[in-house]
Design a protein around this motif. Structure first.
Motif, PDB file in Angstrom:
ATOM      1  N   THR A 152     -14.760 -32.269  26.270  1.00  0.00           N
ATOM      2  CA  THR A 152     -15.470 -32.823  27.127  1.00  0.00           C
ATOM      3  C   THR A 152     -15.925 -34.294  26.695  1.00  0.00           C
ATOM      4  O   THR A 152     -16.257 -34.296  25.335  1.00  0.00           O
ATOM      5  CB  THR A 152     -16.772 -31.984  27.454  1.00  0.00           C
ATOM      6  OG1 THR A 152     -16.410 -30.458  28.120  1.00  0.00           O
ATOM      7  CG2 THR A 152     -17.587 -32.748  28.457  1.00  0.00           C
ATOM      8  N   PRO A 153     -15.798 -35.201  27.496  1.00  0.00           N
ATOM      9  CA  PRO A 153     -16.185 -36.571  26.972  1.00  0.00           C
ATOM     10  C   PRO A 153     -17.658 -36.521  26.459  1.00  0.00           C
ATOM     11  O   PRO A 153     -18.496 -35.970  27.182  1.00  0.00           O
ATOM     12  CB  PRO A 153     -16.012 -37.342  27.884  1.00  0.00           C
ATOM     13  CG  PRO A 153     -14.980 -36.748  29.059  1.00  0.00           C
ATOM     14  CD  PRO A 153     -15.060 -35.343  28.896  1.00  0.00           C
ATOM     15  N   ALA A 154     -18.164 -37.365  25.557  1.00  0.00           N
ATOM     16  CA  ALA A 154     -19.262 -37.255  24.914  1.00  0.00           C
ATOM     17  C   ALA A 154     -20.260 -38.139  26.219  1.00  0.00           C
ATOM     18  O   ALA A 154     -21.579 -37.833  26.414  1.00  0.00           O
ATOM     19  CB  ALA A 154     -19.585 -38.110  23.578  1.00  0.00           C
ATOM     20  N   THR A 155     -19.751 -39.188  26.528  1.00  0.00           N
ATOM     21  CA  THR A 155     -20.335 -39.802  27.768  1.00  0.00           C
ATOM     22  C   THR A 155     -19.258 -40.076  28.917  1.00  0.00           C
ATOM     23  O   THR A 155     -18.213 -40.316  28.459  1.00  0.00           O
ATOM     24  CB  THR A 155     -20.735 -41.163  27.227  1.00  0.00           C
ATOM     25  OG1 THR A 155     -19.712 -41.971  26.749  1.00  0.00           O
ATOM     26  CG2 THR A 155     -21.873 -41.098  25.947  1.00  0.00           C
ATOM     27  N   ARG A 156     -19.870 -39.945  30.099  1.00  0.00           N
ATOM     28  CA  ARG A 156     -18.919 -40.041  31.168  1.00  0.00           C
ATOM     29  C   ARG A 156     -19.365 -41.250  32.038  1.00  0.00           C
ATOM     30  O   ARG A 156     -19.979 -41.294  32.806  1.00  0.00           O
ATOM     31  CB  ARG A 156     -19.010 -38.761  32.126  1.00  0.00           C
ATOM     32  CG  ARG A 156     -18.941 -37.332  31.492  1.00  0.00           C
ATOM     33  CD  ARG A 156     -18.983 -36.133  32.195  1.00  0.00           C
ATOM     34  NE  ARG A 156     -18.535 -35.110  31.869  1.00  0.00           N
ATOM     35  CZ  ARG A 156     -18.493 -33.815  32.113  1.00  0.00           C
ATOM     36  NH1 ARG A 156     -18.937 -33.693  33.432  1.00  0.00           N
ATOM     37  NH2 ARG A 156     -18.268 -32.681  31.494  1.00  0.00           N
ATOM     38  N   THR A 157     -18.597 -42.274  31.731  1.00  0.00           N
ATOM     39  CA  THR A 157     -18.741 -43.486  32.231  1.00  0.00           C
ATOM     40  C   THR A 157     -17.522 -44.005  33.377  1.00  0.00           C
ATOM     41  O   THR A 157     -17.935 -44.736  33.993  1.00  0.00           O
ATOM     42  CB  THR A 157     -18.856 -44.637  31.150  1.00  0.00           C
ATOM     43  OG1 THR A 157     -17.617 -44.749  30.306  1.00  0.00           O
ATOM     44  CG2 THR A 157     -20.003 -44.336  30.458  1.00  0.00           C
ATOM     45  N   GLY A 158     -16.459 -43.312  33.269  1.00  0.00           N
ATOM     46  CA  GLY A 158     -15.233 -43.749  34.136  1.00  0.00           C
ATOM     47  C   GLY A 158     -14.313 -44.777  33.528  1.00  0.00           C
ATOM     48  O   GLY A 158     -13.438 -45.181  34.300  1.00  0.00           O
TER      49      GLY A 158
END
Length: 577
Positions: free
Chosen positions: A326-332
């Motif tokens: 799972t990405p640490a931050t989901r910015t796209g």
């Protein structure tokens, strides 16, 4: 393959099948005693005029018959439930297996073949399970038990069994061995008929526009006639089988009566015993006949099971990670690092060594000639297929290591061919967001410039949508597909040439309305119109799967000959429009 399919999908129904076997065995055992009781009734009751014996024995026979009926009904009931449940689970298994296929597996099997395997092929295996529960379980017992009981009645006629049963089995085997290859060919021909018919129905407008009805009629007639001829060959063998069986049965019956009459005349056989022997012979031959029916079904079911197992055993090229990251931050953020893709068996790759970064809040346009790999590139992001070299990363993690459902939930994909599902406009838009309110749907329609024609429909959001959206124009389908993606409010928007069916005015209004909605999202547009992509933050120019230009519009016009040629071929026409 057949045993593997049965073993896997019949496991939940072991209890029901055990009940079926017990009931069928009980029905068969009771049936084996009836001829013997009938013989005693004739020889010890009727011949001696013993009314009491006749009534008592007849009562026992009636009770046994009722018990046999109840056991048979119970066996058929539980057998039907088990077979129907088996068919349901098998269809569900195929559906879930196909749901995990990538475009590569779909192309390999073809939609018509997959539909046939999940309908016709499953029905054949399901029918085998049903008849096995009702016929095949009792056939061996009736055959073996009939032989034992017949020999108990009289040994002098036993040679008739030694002749008639092997002769019947030999005749059936000769016919069956010729039917098996035809069954295998027949399933392929059913696929061919479905494929031709599906193509013609889907492309009916093209067929009519090019006046190709006679040619397409010939194609269908050829596929239909091939299937019919194969089915007729199978039918001829089946038609030959049953007369052979009946001939052997009738000749055996006549032989029992002929030789039994001589034994009665000699005093070594009673009438009741001959009647019992004849009944047992009929039971044996009927059991063989039931096995014959199964012998007809088993080869075809085995072929169908092979085709089903082929689907179930296919390992998708796009596999799910055992422990998704799972990405640490989901910015796209979307990034391609040395991405390469080749189709299996292709001599040259479709995409070669692509490097690209698409940041949130920016618009990336992809342009190039037909066949340059634009659609293939954007298909790598939601993992419609996987790279064969390099990496595709979303938020810093390779897409192959992420949970695919979560990944796709963050992507709003508008495919090149806008496809709508049968239902209503609202149900299609809620594919993007299941719990979307009507207000959200209307807002998405407004952004996609589709609210005007939807509002004109009497049913509004509840207006019916035909399969594929064929009751709407191409431009209306595209706008509804765009609205479906907008409803989701994803972090990544992927428009695969999604504005091609729109006029220039609608295209401009749509992009203007879309801009405030996607300010924080990553937007990737595959386009052919310069007016659609000119204001993008960066434009990737592809030629034969290779990057030949990357930059803004003004820069590429000066530095990229391929892009300059595209601009010069379009701008005069667009400016004059």
């Amino acid at each position: 393959m057949l045993t593997a399919v049965l073993r896997t999908y019949l496991r939940p129904y072991r209890l029901q099948l055990s009940v079926v076997i017990v009931l069928q065995l009980a029905a068969s055992i009771t049936a084996l005693f009836l001829p013997t009781l009938n013989a005693r009734l004739i020889d010890d009751g009727v011949a001696k005029g013993d009314t009491g014996f006749i009534l008592s024995t007849g009562g026992v026979m009636v009770a046994i018959t009722f018990g046999q009926i109840l056991c048979t009904i119970g066996a058929v009931y539980f057998g039907a439930r088990a077979s129907m449940g088996f068919g349901r689970d098998l269809r569900a298994g195929i559906y879930h297996a196909v749901g995990g296929f990538s475009d590569q597996e779909f192309s390999s099997f073809g939609a018509p073949s997959l539909i046939t395997r999940n309908t016709n092929d499953v029905n054949q295996v399901q029918m085998l399970v049903m008849l096995t529960c009702t016929m095949l379980v009792s056939a061996p017992l009736m055959c073996i038990g009939g032989v034992v009981m017949a020999l108990r009645e009289n040994l002098d006629l036993s040679w008739l069994l030694a002749v008639s049963v092997p002769l019947l089995l030999l005749a059936i085997t000769l016919v069956i061995t010729r039917m098996v290859p035809l069954f295998r060919q027949m399933q392929k021909l059913i696929d061919a008929v479905n494929r031709v018919l599906r193509e013609q129905l889907t492309g009916l407008r093209v067929v009519r526009a090019f006046v190709r009805e006679p040619l397409e009629g010939e194609r269908f007639a050829k596929a239909n006639s091939d299937l019919t001829e194969t089915a007729l060959q199978i039918g001829r063998y089946q038609a030959l089988m049953f007369p052979i069986v009946m001939l052997i049965v009738n000749v055996s019956s006549v032989a029992v009566l002929w030789f039994g009459a001589h034994l009665i005349d000699d005093g070594s056989l009673q009438i009741g015993q001959m009647s019992a022997f004849l009944n047992y012979l009929m039971q044996i031959l009927v059991a063989v006949l039931m096995a014959t029916v199964m012998a007809v079904l088993i080869p075809r079911a085995a072929v169908c099971a092979d085709r089903i197992k082929e689907v179930l055993d296919t390992v998708p090229a796009v596999d799910r990670p055992a422990q998704p990251q799972t990405p640490a931050t989901r910015t796209g953020t979307v990034e391609l690092r040395g991405a390469q893709f080749s189709y299996p068996g292709a001599e040259t790759p479709v995409l070669t060594d692509l490097d690209l970064t698409c940041a949130p809040g920016t618009v990336t346009a992809i342009v190039g000639s037909t066949g340059s790999g634009k659609s293939t590139l954007v298909g790598l992001i939601p993992r419609l297929f996987d790279v064969t070299g390099g990496q595709v990363l979303v938020d810093g993690i390779d897409v192959r290591l992420q949970d695919q459902d979560e990944l796709c939930a963050r992507i709003g994909l508008v495919p090149q061919q806008a496809y709508l599902f049968s239902g209503t406009i609202a149900s299609n838009l809620r594919y993007g967001k299941r719990d979307a309110t009507d207000e959200e749907l209307w807002e998405a329609l407004r952004i996609a410039q589709a609210d005007d024609f939807v509002a004109e429909l009497a049913e509004g959001l509840e207006a019916p949508v035909a399969q594929g959206g064929t009751n709407f124009s191409g431009g209306q389908r595209q706008r509804l597909a765009i609205a479906r993606a907008v409803v989701r409010r994803p972090q990544i928007y992927v428009f695969d040439d999604s504005f091609s069916a729109l006029d220039l005015g609608t295209d401009a209004r749509l992009r203007h309305a879309l801009r405030p909605t996607v300010t924080e999202a990553t937007v990737i547009i595959v386009g052919q119109r310069v007016s659609t992509i000119a204001d993008a933050d960066q434009i990737l120019v592809l030629e034969d799967g290779v990057t030949v230009g990357l930059g803004r519009h003004e820069e590429l016009v000066r530095t990229c000959p391929t892009y300059g040629e595209i601009v010069r071929s379009q701008l005069p026409a667009e400016l004059s429009a």
